[in-house]
Design a protein around this motif. Structure first.
Motif, short mmCIF file in Angstrom:
data_model
loop_
_atom_site.label_atom_id
_atom_site.label_comp_id
_atom_site.label_asym_id
_atom_site.label_seq_id
_atom_site.Cartn_x
_atom_site.Cartn_y
_atom_site.Cartn_z
N CYS A 130 51.82 31.81 25.43
CA CYS A 130 50.37 31.69 25.33
C CYS A 130 49.76 33.08 25.39
N TYR A 131 48.74 33.29 24.59
CA TYR A 131 48.07 34.59 24.52
C TYR A 131 46.58 34.39 24.78
N LEU A 132 45.95 35.47 25.24
CA LEU A 132 44.52 35.46 25.52
C LEU A 132 43.89 36.69 24.91
N LEU A 133 42.85 36.50 24.12
CA LEU A 133 42.07 37.62 23.61
C LEU A 133 40.96 37.88 24.60
N THR A 134 40.99 39.05 25.23
CA THR A 134 40.05 39.33 26.30
C THR A 134 39.93 40.83 26.52
N ASP A 135 38.89 41.20 27.25
CA ASP A 135 38.76 42.59 27.67
C ASP A 135 39.49 42.81 29.00
N GLY A 136 40.08 41.75 29.53
CA GLY A 136 40.85 41.86 30.77
C GLY A 136 40.08 41.59 32.03
N ASP A 137 38.83 41.16 31.91
CA ASP A 137 38.01 40.99 33.11
C ASP A 137 37.44 39.58 33.25
N GLY A 138 37.90 38.64 32.46
CA GLY A 138 37.37 37.29 32.54
C GLY A 138 38.08 36.44 33.57
N PRO A 139 37.59 35.23 33.79
CA PRO A 139 38.18 34.36 34.80
C PRO A 139 39.63 33.98 34.49
N LEU A 140 39.95 33.77 33.22
CA LEU A 140 41.32 33.43 32.89
C LEU A 140 42.26 34.61 33.12
N SER A 141 41.79 35.81 32.86
CA SER A 141 42.59 37.01 33.16
C SER A 141 42.86 37.13 34.65
N ARG A 142 41.86 36.84 35.45
CA ARG A 142 42.03 36.92 36.91
C ARG A 142 43.02 35.86 37.40
N ILE A 143 42.96 34.66 36.81
CA ILE A 143 43.92 33.61 37.17
C ILE A 143 45.33 34.07 36.79
N ALA A 144 45.48 34.65 35.61
CA ALA A 144 46.79 35.14 35.16
C ALA A 144 47.31 36.22 36.11
N ASP A 145 46.42 37.10 36.58
CA ASP A 145 46.83 38.14 37.53
C ASP A 145 47.35 37.52 38.83
#
Length: 91
Positions: free
Chosen positions: A21-36
């Motif tokens: 699964c991939y995410l297009l993001t600037d790295g600061d969204g809620p899904l990025s934080r969940i992934a972290d």
């Protein structure tokens, strides 16, 4: 993978068919934080599993069932933690 402007982030999970699964993001969204958080959890679980493996292997005679279970969990953990540097290398 990228959309031309932003690189896609490889997420620390797969879809129901086992595909990445991939995410297009600037790295600061809620899904990025969940992934972290999930990546950190996966690393912590792998560390705990290594400690368990050391304890089990220090025993005089671990059973084949114990070793089989340990090996299965270590394969899962290795799959998870292998994805993390692959992901971070693309960011």
């Amino acid at each position: 993978m990228n959309d031309g402007a932003r690189p896609a982030r490889l997420l620390p999970w797969t879809d129901s068919e086992g595909k990445p699964c991939y995410l297009l993001t600037d790295g600061d969204g809620p899904l990025s934080r969940i992934a972290d958080v999930i990546e950190t959890t996966q690393l912590d679980m792998a560390e705990d599993l290594l400690e368990h493996a050391a304890d089990l292997l220090a025993e005089a005679r671990p059973t084949p069932e114990q070793l089989r279970f340990l090996l299965a969990r270590m394969c899962e953990a290795l799959t998870d933690v292998h994805r993390i540097p692959e992901n971070r290398g693309t960011r």
